[in-house]
Design a protein around this motif. Structure first.
Motif, PDB file in Angstrom:
ATOM      1  N   HIS A  11       0.818  -1.215   0.000  1.00  0.00           N
ATOM      2  CA  HIS A  11       0.000   0.000   0.000  1.00  0.00           C
ATOM      3  C   HIS A  11       0.850   1.262   0.000  1.00  0.00           C
ATOM      4  O   HIS A  11       0.367   2.335  -0.379  1.00  0.00           O
ATOM      5  CB  HIS A  11      -0.921   0.020   1.226  1.00  0.00           C
ATOM      6  N   LEU A  12       2.104   1.142   0.435  1.00  0.00           N
ATOM      7  CA  LEU A  12       2.961   2.332   0.498  1.00  0.00           C
ATOM      8  C   LEU A  12       3.428   2.783  -0.881  1.00  0.00           C
ATOM      9  O   LEU A  12       3.840   3.941  -1.045  1.00  0.00           O
ATOM     10  CB  LEU A  12       4.175   2.047   1.388  1.00  0.00           C
ATOM     11  N   VAL A  13       3.390   1.893  -1.863  1.00  0.00           N
ATOM     12  CA  VAL A  13       3.805   2.237  -3.229  1.00  0.00           C
ATOM     13  C   VAL A  13       2.648   1.929  -4.168  1.00  0.00           C
ATOM     14  O   VAL A  13       2.367   0.764  -4.466  1.00  0.00           O
ATOM     15  CB  VAL A  13       5.064   1.452  -3.657  1.00  0.00           C
ATOM     16  N   ILE A  43      11.943   5.944  -9.743  1.00  0.00           N
ATOM     17  CA  ILE A  43      12.615   7.108  -9.177  1.00  0.00           C
ATOM     18  C   ILE A  43      11.742   7.839  -8.150  1.00  0.00           C
ATOM     19  O   ILE A  43      12.253   8.544  -7.260  1.00  0.00           O
ATOM     20  CB  ILE A  43      13.032   8.066 -10.322  1.00  0.00           C
ATOM     21  N   LEU A  44      10.421   7.669  -8.271  1.00  0.00           N
ATOM     22  CA  LEU A  44       9.498   8.337  -7.351  1.00  0.00           C
ATOM     23  C   LEU A  44       9.088   7.472  -6.165  1.00  0.00           C
ATOM     24  O   LEU A  44       8.376   7.956  -5.272  1.00  0.00           O
ATOM     25  CB  LEU A  44       8.232   8.774  -8.098  1.00  0.00           C
ATOM     26  N   VAL A  68       6.618   6.548  -0.795  1.00  0.00           N
ATOM     27  CA  VAL A  68       6.587   5.880   0.511  1.00  0.00           C
ATOM     28  C   VAL A  68       6.440   6.912   1.634  1.00  0.00           C
ATOM     29  O   VAL A  68       5.647   6.735   2.568  1.00  0.00           O
ATOM     30  CB  VAL A  68       7.862   5.027   0.710  1.00  0.00           C
ATOM     31  N   CYS A  69       7.180   8.020   1.538  1.00  0.00           N
ATOM     32  CA  CYS A  69       7.077   9.083   2.550  1.00  0.00           C
ATOM     33  C   CYS A  69       5.676   9.707   2.543  1.00  0.00           C
ATOM     34  O   CYS A  69       5.080   9.920   3.606  1.00  0.00           O
ATOM     35  CB  CYS A  69       8.137  10.151   2.291  1.00  0.00           C
ATOM     36  N   ILE A  70       5.158   9.988   1.349  1.00  0.00           N
ATOM     37  CA  ILE A  70       3.843  10.628   1.249  1.00  0.00           C
ATOM     38  C   ILE A  70       2.747   9.698   1.786  1.00  0.00           C
ATOM     39  O   ILE A  70       1.867  10.122   2.550  1.00  0.00           O
ATOM     40  CB  ILE A  70       3.555  11.025  -0.210  1.00  0.00           C
TER      41      ILE A  70
END
Length: 221
Positions: free
Chosen positions: A125-127, A134-135, A140-142
């Protein structure tokens, strides 16, 4: 003193009051009231609302037994929202300590359940699908930040919507003594319209809070 073998079945007690026959009627306490009473229109309305919510939440969520929890959560929030519409009654759902107290335990329990039972699913779910390599670190942070602020957004949304209407009605009501007779009539009409709006907001915000909680729980399963 027992005179014969069958005297032990006599309806008597040690404090000179024969209550043994009351056991005959104890079974009636276990019979549901629906067996005796004809449901009113309010009962039918409430049953219809619960059945509609049950069908919707069952589609959104696959965790067994959680549908009843979300219906109870909806009932609690809507009951508190409605109570706040009456004069001199404290509106608990317009305070952050109450709304955050509902949202935070739900979110924590979802996170524990997801990371313990479906860790691979939670990492996926994080990606989002189709993200360029490259993003991926930024996504993952967002996604992590958006996941962590979910209980805050749930709590603040409910608190702000309940507080805004009550605050507007209070401010308009305080201007009444300074207005003319015609303006007071317009003020009363405006207050009635605001009361109708707040009644709708009480139901809608309880529904939004519960549906979003259900959607968050479906993501961890």
């Amino acid at each position: 003193m027992m005179m014969n073998l069958f005297s032990s079945f006599d309806p008597s007690t040690s404090f000179n009051l024969s209550l043994n026959w009351m056991s005959t009627f104890l079974g009636l306490l276990l019979v549901p009231s629906m067996f005796w009473l004809i449901p009113s229109r309010w009962n039918y309305l409430w049953i219809k609302i619960n059945l509609t919510l049950y069908k919707e939440f069952k589609i959104l969520n696959n965790i067994k037994g959680s549908t009843l929890m979300f219906i109870s959560l909806f009932s609690l929030i809507m009951f508190n929202n409605f109570l706040g519409l009456f004069p001199y009654i404290f509106t608990s759902s317009s305070h952050l300590i109450m709304t955050l107290g509902l949202a935070l335990p739900l979110w924590i329990s979802f996170m524990f359940y997801g990371w313990i039972n479906n860790m691979t699913h939670m990492f996926a779910h994080l990606v989002p699908q189709g993200t360029p390599p490259i993003l991926m670190p930024f996504m993952v942070c967002i996604e992590t930040i958006s996941n962590m602020i979910r209980p805050g957004t749930l709590a603040v949304r409910l608190m702000a919507n309940m507080m805004a209407g009550h605050l507007l009605m209070t401010l308009l009501g305080n201007t009444g003594p300074m207005l003319s007779m015609m303006m007071i009539n317009l003020l009363i009409i405006a207050q009635i319209m605001l009361m109708i709006l707040e009644t709708a907001v009480s139901i809608i915000q309880a529904y939004v809070f519960t549906v979003l909680s259900t959607l968050y729980s479906s993501e961890v399963n």
